[in-house]
Design an enzyme around this catalytic site. Structure first.
Site: not given
Ligand code: AP5
Ligand code: MG
Length: 222
Positions: A15, A90, A129, A162, A173
């Site tokens: 994402k 989410r 990552r 992270r 997660r």
């Molecule tokens: P990346 O692009 O970083 O993936 P992502 O989908 O953004 O994954 P996240 O782990 O950031 O999502 P998340 O939803 O768990 O975390 P968030 O920060 O939102 O890609 C991942 C890896 O793969 C990278 O190394 C990249 O280089 C590689 N990659 C990408 N595409 C690729 C491809 N096509 N091929 C090969 N490699 C690839 O949330 C973190 C925490 O914050 C949550 O757990 C929660 O506690 C809190 N939080 C955030 N938002 C909310 C909300 N709305 N409500 C409540 N709590 C929330």
């Molecule tokens: Mg992300």
């Protein structure tokens, strides 16, 4: 009418990677709720410290905190032409609240790309990552390495792993996603907004498809 796009998908689906690329192509901001929480933690704000209690164990931050944070963010001037939301909403409560906020402001969701990736690939992506301290740019040790080890290509800041990318927290997660976020697939499908994208392909192929779907829709050149 300001159009918003919601990038939906499990942790590690890409994402953040895709939202950054596509938002830059469209000239609108990418808003990552996770990045905003992490920035707040770096700055040791009250919200950042509170959010981190949930983030570090892989749980969701409570809806009221998350919704008011996003409400504030999308009211900023840079969202005058819309934005891409990454990681929000989410939960069904967040999705309903977001619909209300957009309606109050005469805005709408244009599309919800759902980036689908199998679980074994998610685990491999998250374990490798690397994230930048300054702006949350993401790399992967193998799939998408930075030009210089440990340094962000875009802003020169340090890359780190992270805390919530540890295997036991990743597993938590993914379970939280299945229980609390997966219902949004149906929520947006029922509203005719969901577009499923095969995220288990190269970063370039996925971003090309997303760009085509989002920009074509606005009648712009791809
Ligand atoms: P990346 O692009 O970083 O993936 P992502 O989908 O953004 O994954 P996240 O782990 O950031 O999502 P998340 O939803 O768990 O975390 P968030 O920060 O939102 O890609 C991942 C890896 O793969 C990278 O190394 C990249 O280089 C590689 N990659 C990408 N595409 C690729 C491809 N096509 N091929 C090969 N490699 C690839 O949330 C973190 C925490 O914050 C949550 O757990 C929660 O506690 C809190 N939080 C955030 N938002 C909310 C909300 N709305 N409500 C409540 N709590 C929330
Ligand atoms: Mg992300």
């Amino acid at each position: 009418m300001r159009d918003f796009y919601v990038f939906l998908g499990p942790p590690g689906a890409g994402k953040g990677t895709q939202a950054k690329i596509v938002a830059a192509r469209m000239g609108i901001p990418q808003i990552s709720s996770g990045d905003i929480f992490r920035e707040n933690l770096t700055n040791q704000t009250e919200m950042g410290i509170l959010a981190n209690k949930y983030i570090k164990v892989g749980e969701l931050v409570p809806d009221d905190i998350t919704i008011s944070m996003v409400r504030g963010r999308i009211s900023k001037a840079d969202c005058a032409r819309g934005a891409i939301l990454d990681g929000f909403p989410r939960t069904p409560a967040q999705a309903e609240a977001f619909d209300g906020i957009l309606k109050e402001n005469g805005c709408r969701i244009n599309k919800v790309p759902f980036i689908k990736v199998p679980e074994n690939v998610l685990i491999e992506r998250l374990s490798g990552r690397l994230t930048c301290r300054a702006e949350g740019h993401v790399f992967h040790k193998v799939n998408n390495p930075p030009r210089e080890a440990g340094i962000c290509d875009y802003d020169g800041s340090a890359l780190y792993q992270r805390e919530d990318d540890k295997p036991e927290t990743v597993a938590r997660r993914i379970r939280v996603y299945e229980q609390q976020t997966r219902p949004l697939i149906e929520y947006y499908m029922e509203r005719g907004l969901l577009v499923e994208i095969d995220g288990d392909r190269s970063i370039d192929l996925v971003s090309a498809e997303l760009t085509k779907i989002l920009l074509d829709d606005e009648g712009n050149d791809v």
